[in-house]
Structure formats: structure tokens, C-alpha cells
Design an enzyme around this catalytic site. Structure first.
Site: not given
Ligand code: FAD
Ligand code: EPU
Length: 346
Positions: A173, A245, A342
Site C-alpha cells: 500500500r 479498508s 490506509e
Molecule cells: P484518490 O482516492 O482520488 O487518490 C488517492 C491518492 O492518489 C491521493 O494521494 C491522490 O493525490 C493520488 N493520485 C491520484 N491520481 C493521481 C495521479 N494521476 N498522479 C499522482 N497522484 C495521484 N484499495 C486496494 O488497494 N485494494 C482494495 O481491495 C480496495 N478496495 C476498495 C473498496 C472500496 C469499496 C473502496 C471505496 C476503496 C477501495 N480501495 C482498495 C481503495 C481505493 O480504491 C484505492 O486506493 C484506489 O487506488 C484509489 O483510487 P482513486 O482514483 O480514487 O484515488
Molecule cells: N475478518 C474478520 N472480521 C472482519 C473482517 C475480517 O474476522 O470484520 C477476518 C476474515 O475472516 C479473514 C481476515 O480477517 O480471515 C482477512 O479479511 P479479508 O479477507 O476480508 O481481508 P482484509 O485483510 O480485511 C485486505 C485488504 C483489502 C482487500 C482484501 C482482499 C488491506 C488493508 N485490506 O482486507 O483491500 O480487498 O484484503 O485481498 O490490506 C483496501 O485496501 O481498501 C481493501 C479493501
């Protein structure tokens, strides 16, 4: 030469509720939405004195940001949707996408073009540019595994620079854009090195469970599985504002891990290659009985305790920060672990 079709919109004193997935209703002094790199570069260069004086923020879909107040400055918002096949060899296809390309559209488009690798990263909100900023990850993959190089505008010198994957300082991240180049680079486009032949990755527990020993799994099956799993676990920002997250999963060393494991037999963790351990922060918050815990307009999501939501739709950034602080405090008291957000606080 500037392209013939222009798409650069300038909004002043505008609400950015629609530009952040928490749905926080704050205002920005100026927001510039642009499609072509040439337009924004020309704008920045011709207004360089002013641009240097004001605070700026690059905004993708705002899916990892928490606005705590109105933004007094310039927001730069790329929306260009350009995709180029730049090279290919026996095993790989190199595809370059503009920063404003919506990440999940990009994943779908690459799979439709038989370029594999991004399927485990399906349905992550946000843009291609931001995927490199925090090295997005999910279900056993990270963006860094596929980013070949990227091009950015140096906001000090106004030069266009290229960084190879190894120069981006990618880690869990994070990247150089969150450290040395923070607020100094506008990513213009990212080139991905994708596979001609799929390398199916079903190691993540949720995916294994989903397929239940099924064989002959395709990359499109993985995409479908990831989409279904995510739709069950994670709240749709259109229904409940959120940024995925809220905290990172903390990484601790063996010594600390052993002490914790002794106290909590059911601790959820991943062993890392360097001998450290990554703890599931969602499990810790859940274990403390905090799912659905509500503070003012904000709450802990009922299915995934690592996700904080704008429950009423009217929560302020401050409400969400306060909820995050309460959680941090409780986790520290019980596990002696300091959670780190995060989500980026603005
Ligand atoms: P923004 O939130 O708009 O910006 C994020 C950062 O990037 C800021 O610092 C911004 O200034 C910078 N930035 C954006 N574009 C540029 C550019 N062109 N040049 C330079 N800097 C830039 N993240 C995960 O890693 N894994 C997940 O599974 C995941 N699941 C998510 C689920 C949900 C429902 C939500 C709402 C978010 C989730 N995220 C996850 C977080 C998010 O989707 C990511 O961090 C994503 O990359 C953010 O993209 P954005 O375009 O919205 O960036
Ligand atoms: N868990 C619980 N209770 C909860 C949530 C999770 O017990 O309320 C347990 C799950 O059962 C599992 C473990 O915790 O054993 C991990 O949970 P999960 O697989 O949902 O993943 P996570 O660690 O909570 C991370 C990333 C997510 C990504 C998923 C899948 C981070 C901070 N988050 O979540 O990324 O989608 O794994 O790979 O690393 C994000 O970065 O915004 C994000 C959503």
C-alpha cells in the site's frame, strides 16, 4: 500540437461530494477536470506562479481520501481514457493507459483483449494513476506485479519523467508517490506488462472457497469470483459512503507475533516472506465487538469491520476521524498494536 477536441472544465467554489466515495460534502476553491495531458501541462506551465503559491491535490475517484474540511486550493482531476498497446513479445503484452482511466474498466478491457494478470484486482474503485500511488492490492495480487513503467509530470520542473517499476519503491500500500514524490508528481499514464497466457492465482482463502475444488478456472472466472466476493463483503459507496479498508493491516516481527499469538489463539495473520507477520486488522476490530459500532454519522460496517462508513450520508470528515480514533484506541488497549490509516486524510 494540442488535440482538436478539448475537455477541460474549470469549476470554482464547487461541492466535491460527488468526487469522493465517502460522500463528504465539502467545497474546493478550484477543480480542473481534464482529458488530454497537453491541456493540463499547458495550464500548469502558463499559470506556474499561481500554481506554486496555492495548495494542490490530484484527485482520481476520491476512493481513498477523507476530506476533513473545505479544500482551499486547486484540485486537478484527470478523466482521460486512452489505451495503447505499446509493445508485445512472445509472452507479454505492454499496455499503456492514461491516469484517468477507471481501474475496473481497464481490468475488463485488458481481459477482453486477452491480456491477463489483473483479474484478481477486479472491481477496486479508482483510477489507473492512483493504482500506482498506493500499489493497490487484493486477493493475492498487487499492481506492482504488473506495472512496467510510468510517466509523470514533475510539478516543480515541469519536465515529463519516466520511472521504471524498480524505481517506484513499491511496497504494501505504498510507493515513492506517498513519500519522496508526495505532492510533486502528476502521473500521466502507466504501462502494464501483462501476460499472453494466464497464470491463475486462486490461493486466497475466499477464492479457494468460492471455487470449491473446481478445475479449469479461467481468468474471467477469477474476475467473476472476485466481483461476487467483493459485492458481498464490501459496501457499495453509492449506498454507504466508504473508502474500502480504513486502516492498513499492521506488520509485526516474530517476537511480537509470538506474544500476541499466546494471548489470542485465533489471531488471523499472514506469514510474510521476510519472516514478519501481517495481522488482519478487520479481525481485531471485529473481535472487540465493534461491527456496527456507531459514532455520530459514521459507523463500522456490519460485514467488514475494517471498513468505516458514512452511515447517515451526512457524516462529516471529523465524525469519521473521531470514529477512527476510538477504534485505534480500543485496538491499542487490547492488542498493543498501533493501527495506521490506509485512507489519506486531506
Ligand atoms: P484518490 O482516492 O482520488 O487518490 C488517492 C491518492 O492518489 C491521493 O494521494 C491522490 O493525490 C493520488 N493520485 C491520484 N491520481 C493521481 C495521479 N494521476 N498522479 C499522482 N497522484 C495521484 N484499495 C486496494 O488497494 N485494494 C482494495 O481491495 C480496495 N478496495 C476498495 C473498496 C472500496 C469499496 C473502496 C471505496 C476503496 C477501495 N480501495 C482498495 C481503495 C481505493 O480504491 C484505492 O486506493 C484506489 O487506488 C484509489 O483510487 P482513486 O482514483 O480514487 O484515488
Ligand atoms: N475478518 C474478520 N472480521 C472482519 C473482517 C475480517 O474476522 O470484520 C477476518 C476474515 O475472516 C479473514 C481476515 O480477517 O480471515 C482477512 O479479511 P479479508 O479477507 O476480508 O481481508 P482484509 O485483510 O480485511 C485486505 C485488504 C483489502 C482487500 C482484501 C482482499 C488491506 C488493508 N485490506 O482486507 O483491500 O480487498 O484484503 O485481498 O490490506 C483496501 O485496501 O481498501 C481493501 C479493501
Amino acid at each position: 500540437m494540442l488535440p482538436n477536441i478539448f475537455h477541460m472544465l474549470i469549476f470554482r467554489n464547487c461541492s466535491i461530494k460527488q468526487y469522493n466515495t465517502f460522500g463528504i460534502d465539502v467545497k474546493a476553491s478550484v477543480l480542473i477536470e481534464y482529458e488530454h495531458d497537453e491541456e493540463i501541462i499547458r495550464f500548469i506551465v502558463s499559470h506556474q506562479d499561481k500554481c506554486r503559491q496555492v495548495k494542490h491535490l490530484i484527485l482520481g475517484e476520491g476512493s481513498n481520501l477523507l476530506f476533513r474540511d473545505d479544500f482551499y486550493g486547486l484540485i486537478i482531476h484527470p478523466v482521460g481514457k486512452k489505451l495503447d498497446l505499446v509493445n508485445e513479445d512472445e509472452n507479454y503484452i505492454y499496455i499503456k493507459a492514461s491516469a484517468g482511466y477507471i481501474w475496473d474498466d481497464f481490468v475488463e478491457d485488458t481481459l477482453n483483449s486477452k491480456a491477463f494478470g489483473l483479474e484478481n484486482l477486479s472491481l477496486i474503485p479508482g483510477t489507473v494513476g492512483a493504482s500506482a500511488v498506493q500499489n493497490i492490492g487484493a486477493y493475492g495480487s498487487e499492481a506492482k506485479d504488473f506495472i512496467f513503467e510510468l510517466e509523470y509530470l514533475d510539478l516543480d520542473s515541469h519536465e515529463i519523467k519516466i520511472l521504471k517499476n524498480s524505481e517506484c519503491k513499491f511496497a504494501y500500500r505504498t510507493s515513492i508517490f506517498k513519500n519522496d514524490l508526495k505532492n510533486k508528481a502528476l502521473i500521466l499514464n502507466v504501462t502494464f506488462k501483462l501476460l499472453k497466457f494466464p497464470n491463475i492465482n486462486c490461493d486466497y482463502a475466499d477464492i479457494q472457497k468460492y471455487f470449491n475444488n473446481k478445475t479449469n478456472i479461467t481468468a474471467k472466472d477469477i474476475r467473476e469470483a472476485v466481483i461476487n466476493i467483493r459485492n458481498i463483503k464490501l459496501p457499495d459507496p453509492k449506498k454507504f459512503g466508504n473508502a474500502g479498508s480504513f486502516f492498513k493491516n499492521p506488520i509485526i516481527n516474530q517476537e511480537k507475533f509470538e506474544i500476541l499469538r499466546e494471548k489470542h489463539e485465533d489471531l488471523r495473520f499472514y506469514s510474510l516472506a521476510d519472516g514478519n507477520y501481517k495481522l488482519a486488522a478487520g479481525w481485531m476490530i471485529d473481535k472487540l465487538g465493534l461491527k456496527t459500532f456507531t459514532h455520530k454519522g459514521a459507523a463500522v460496517h456490519e460485514n467488514q469491520a475494517l471498513v468505516l462508513i458514512n452511515k447517515t450520508g451526512k457524516a462529516t470528515g471529523k465524525d469519521i476521524c473521531e470514529l477512527a480514533e476510538i477504534i485505534k484506541e480500543k485496538v491499542y488497549q487490547n492488542f498493543e498494536i498501533e493501527l495506521e490509516p490506509e485512507v489519506i486524510y486531506i
